[in-house]
Write a protein that holds these residues in place. Structure first.
Motif, PDB file in Angstrom:
ATOM      1  N   UNK A  49       0.840  -1.189   0.000  1.00 44.64           N
ATOM      2  CA  UNK A  49       0.000   0.000   0.000  1.00 44.64           C
ATOM      3  C   UNK A  49       0.876   1.240   0.000  1.00 44.64           C
ATOM      4  N   UNK A  50       0.417   2.281  -0.662  1.00 46.31           N
ATOM      5  CA  UNK A  50       1.094   3.574  -0.709  1.00 46.31           C
ATOM      6  C   UNK A  50       0.060   4.654  -0.415  1.00 46.31           C
ATOM      7  N   UNK A  51       0.479   5.885  -0.142  1.00 54.78           N
ATOM      8  CA  UNK A  51      -0.493   6.916   0.235  1.00 54.78           C
ATOM      9  C   UNK A  51      -1.449   7.334  -0.878  1.00 54.78           C
ATOM     10  N   UNK A  84       5.257   4.824   7.555  1.00 55.99           N
ATOM     11  CA  UNK A  84       4.016   4.129   7.889  1.00 55.99           C
ATOM     12  C   UNK A  84       2.816   4.934   7.387  1.00 55.99           C
ATOM     13  N   UNK A  85       1.780   4.217   6.978  1.00 51.24           N
ATOM     14  CA  UNK A  85       0.579   4.873   6.458  1.00 51.24           C
ATOM     15  C   UNK A  85      -0.413   5.190   7.569  1.00 51.24           C
ATOM     16  N   UNK A  86      -1.347   6.061   7.241  1.00 53.17           N
ATOM     17  CA  UNK A  86      -2.427   6.420   8.159  1.00 53.17           C
ATOM     18  C   UNK A  86      -3.332   5.205   8.358  1.00 53.17           C
ATOM     19  N   UNK A  87      -3.432   4.662   9.573  1.00 59.96           N
ATOM     20  CA  UNK A  87      -4.247   3.458   9.778  1.00 59.96           C
ATOM     21  C   UNK A  87      -5.728   3.678   9.516  1.00 59.96           C
ATOM     22  N   UNK A  88      -6.197   4.911   9.625  1.00 63.55           N
ATOM     23  CA  UNK A  88      -7.600   5.182   9.315  1.00 63.55           C
ATOM     24  C   UNK A  88      -7.843   5.051   7.809  1.00 63.55           C
ATOM     25  N   UNK A  89      -6.900   5.572   7.011  1.00 68.18           N
ATOM     26  CA  UNK A  89      -7.012   5.432   5.555  1.00 68.18           C
ATOM     27  C   UNK A  89      -6.912   3.963   5.159  1.00 68.18           C
ATOM     28  N   UNK A  90      -6.046   3.227   5.825  1.00 71.15           N
ATOM     29  CA  UNK A  90      -5.915   1.805   5.553  1.00 71.15           C
ATOM     30  C   UNK A  90      -7.220   1.078   5.863  1.00 71.15           C
ATOM     31  N   UNK A  91      -7.852   1.450   6.972  1.00 73.36           N
ATOM     32  CA  UNK A  91      -9.129   0.840   7.348  1.00 73.36           C
ATOM     33  C   UNK A  91     -10.167   1.050   6.250  1.00 73.36           C
ATOM     34  N   UNK A  92     -10.214   2.266   5.722  1.00 82.55           N
ATOM     35  CA  UNK A  92     -11.164   2.553   4.649  1.00 82.55           C
ATOM     36  C   UNK A  92     -10.894   1.713   3.419  1.00 82.55           C
ATOM     37  N   UNK A  93      -9.617   1.609   3.025  1.00 85.99           N
ATOM     38  CA  UNK A  93      -9.271   0.836   1.841  1.00 85.99           C
ATOM     39  C   UNK A  93      -9.552  -0.645   2.054  1.00 85.99           C
ATOM     40  N   UNK A  94      -9.214  -1.160   3.231  1.00 86.08           N
ATOM     41  CA  UNK A  94      -9.492  -2.564   3.537  1.00 86.08           C
ATOM     42  C   UNK A  94     -10.983  -2.856   3.443  1.00 86.08           C
ATOM     43  N   UNK A  95     -11.796  -1.966   3.976  1.00 87.07           N
ATOM     44  CA  UNK A  95     -13.241  -2.155   3.940  1.00 87.07           C
ATOM     45  C   UNK A  95     -13.747  -2.202   2.497  1.00 87.07           C
ATOM     46  N   UNK A  96     -13.270  -1.280   1.658  1.00 86.95           N
ATOM     47  CA  UNK A  96     -13.713  -1.229   0.267  1.00 86.95           C
ATOM     48  C   UNK A  96     -13.260  -2.448  -0.526  1.00 86.95           C
ATOM     49  N   UNK A  97     -11.998  -2.833  -0.346  1.00 85.57           N
ATOM     50  CA  UNK A  97     -11.482  -3.980  -1.076  1.00 85.57           C
ATOM     51  C   UNK A  97     -12.196  -5.265  -0.668  1.00 85.57           C
ATOM     52  N   UNK A  98     -12.479  -5.386   0.625  1.00 85.49           N
ATOM     53  CA  UNK A  98     -13.190  -6.568   1.105  1.00 85.49           C
ATOM     54  C   UNK A  98     -14.596  -6.631   0.529  1.00 85.49           C
ATOM     55  N   UNK A  99     -15.255  -5.475   0.449  1.00 87.01           N
ATOM     56  CA  UNK A  99     -16.597  -5.434  -0.120  1.00 87.01           C
ATOM     57  C   UNK A  99     -16.572  -5.749  -1.608  1.00 87.01           C
ATOM     58  N   UNK A 100     -15.545  -5.258  -2.312  1.00 90.60           N
ATOM     59  CA  UNK A 100     -15.414  -5.559  -3.738  1.00 90.60           C
ATOM     60  C   UNK A 100     -15.180  -7.044  -3.957  1.00 90.60           C
TER      61      UNK A 100
END
Length: 337
Positions: free
Chosen positions: A47-49, A228-244
């Motif tokens: 993951x990148x920003x 290190x990346x923003x864990x809140x942004x990571x949470x959002x991306x994880x949620x979207x990818x999981x839903x996809x």
């Protein structure tokens, strides 16, 4: 999405033991899902920003001599990284003229040189919605690296992403996960050719060992990071990818195509001039129409009155049809024209 982000904020606010590790573990989980969705080996995914950050890593990681073919009319995020790298002695930039947003295999083939080492394109053109033909581009460029800015297609376009050597897609567009995190996928060929480039402390071996020495960069895609990346942004991306993954890329793409087909049909019936290809196989979720003054101002004002969100640029309007865009919304948008 909102619930997942709020839960992450509440969790981080507790300051409890293990919270930081738990939040950053979501980066690994998001990369796991991204690997499945892109078809890339897990070692090539990180993951990148942002999309821009990923492209800068590639541009500065590919040392010269050599040339990179860049669409002149592409979104600037896929132009400036290559220009900046060229200024600092990296690859030489050759521009590909694509006024209609189509980096066609024929156009690319005509501009390739013996020392061209990479070709970069957008999976879907930001202005016209024209979709790149990744299989044909892969065949044309051969062993050269194929770098794909996928932000305008990933999440709504079922493309053979694994045919590219680098795929970068931020979460704030079709994935609807917000800003601050993007998936980055690289083939073994790309990893072999990418140097440390812009690698920071998070992309080296034993990153938690602070011994005042320079550590070797990681062998996998983890080296395409600065910090290190923003864990809140990571949470959002994880949620979207999981839903996809749950919904299925093909199912989402089919729903988007159906909605875009209907919008194209309605716009043409209103006499609109399409910038987007009419053929479903040559587009994804973006549908753009050319509008000159005074009609441009009239239509954009009417869209605001109707509560329809569209991107209004001088001379054209861009609509974005997602899987959950209703028929009523499509009809309302078309009525403004």
């Amino acid at each position: 999405m909102r619930d997942a982000l709020l839960d992450a904020i509440r969790l981080s606010a507790t300051g409890a033991p293990g919270v930081v590790d738990e939040l950053h573990d979501r980066e690994t989980r998001a990369a796991d899902v991204a690997a499945k969705l892109t078809g890339f080996d897990r070692a090539g995914v990180t993951l990148v920003p942002s999309t821009s950050a990923g492209l800068f890593h590639v541009a500065f990681g590919l040392n010269g001599p050599g040339r990179v073919l860049v669409p002149r009319h592409d979104f600037p995020a896929n132009v400036y990284p290559w220009l900046r790298a060229q200024e600092r002695g990296g690859l030489t930039v050759d521009f590909l003229d694509t006024p209609d947003g189509h980096a066609s295999p024929e156009r690319v083939a005509a501009e390739l040189r013996p020392d061209t080492v990479a070709v970069t394109v957008s999976a879907v053109d930001y202005r016209t919605g024209c979709r790149a033909d990744l299989p044909a581009l892969r065949e044309v460029i051969g062993d050269r690296l194929l770098v794909v800015d996928a932000i305008q297609g990933f999440g709504v376009s079922d493309q053979p992403w694994h045919l590219a050597d680098v795929v970068v897609a931020g979460g704030q567009k079709w994935l609807r996960s917000g800003w601050g995190a993007a998936l980055f996928a690289a083939s073994p060929r790309a990893l072999d050719r990418l140097t440390g480039g812009l690698t920071g402390w998070s992309g080296v071996e034993d990153r938690a060992v602070f011994d005042a020495t320079e550590h070797p960069v990681l062998a996998d895609a983890g080296r395409i990071t600065m910090t290190m990346l923003n864990p809140l942004a990571i949470t959002g991306l994880l949620t979207s990818l999981t839903e996809l993954e749950r919904a299925g890329q093909r199912a989402v793409a089919e729903a988007v195509t159906g909605g875009a087909d209907l919008l194209v049909e309605r716009l043409l019936s209103c006499g609109a001039e399409l910038l987007t290809p009419a053929e479903p196989g040559r587009r994804a979720g973006i549908v753009s129409v050319r509008l000159d003054e005074p009609r441009w101002s009239v239509v954009t004002e009417r869209l605001r009155e109707l509560g329809v969100v569209a991107t209004a640029r001088p001379g054209y309007l861009r609509f974005s049809v997602h899987a959950d865009t209703t028929v009523d919304a499509v009809e309302l948008a078309a009525s403004a024209l």
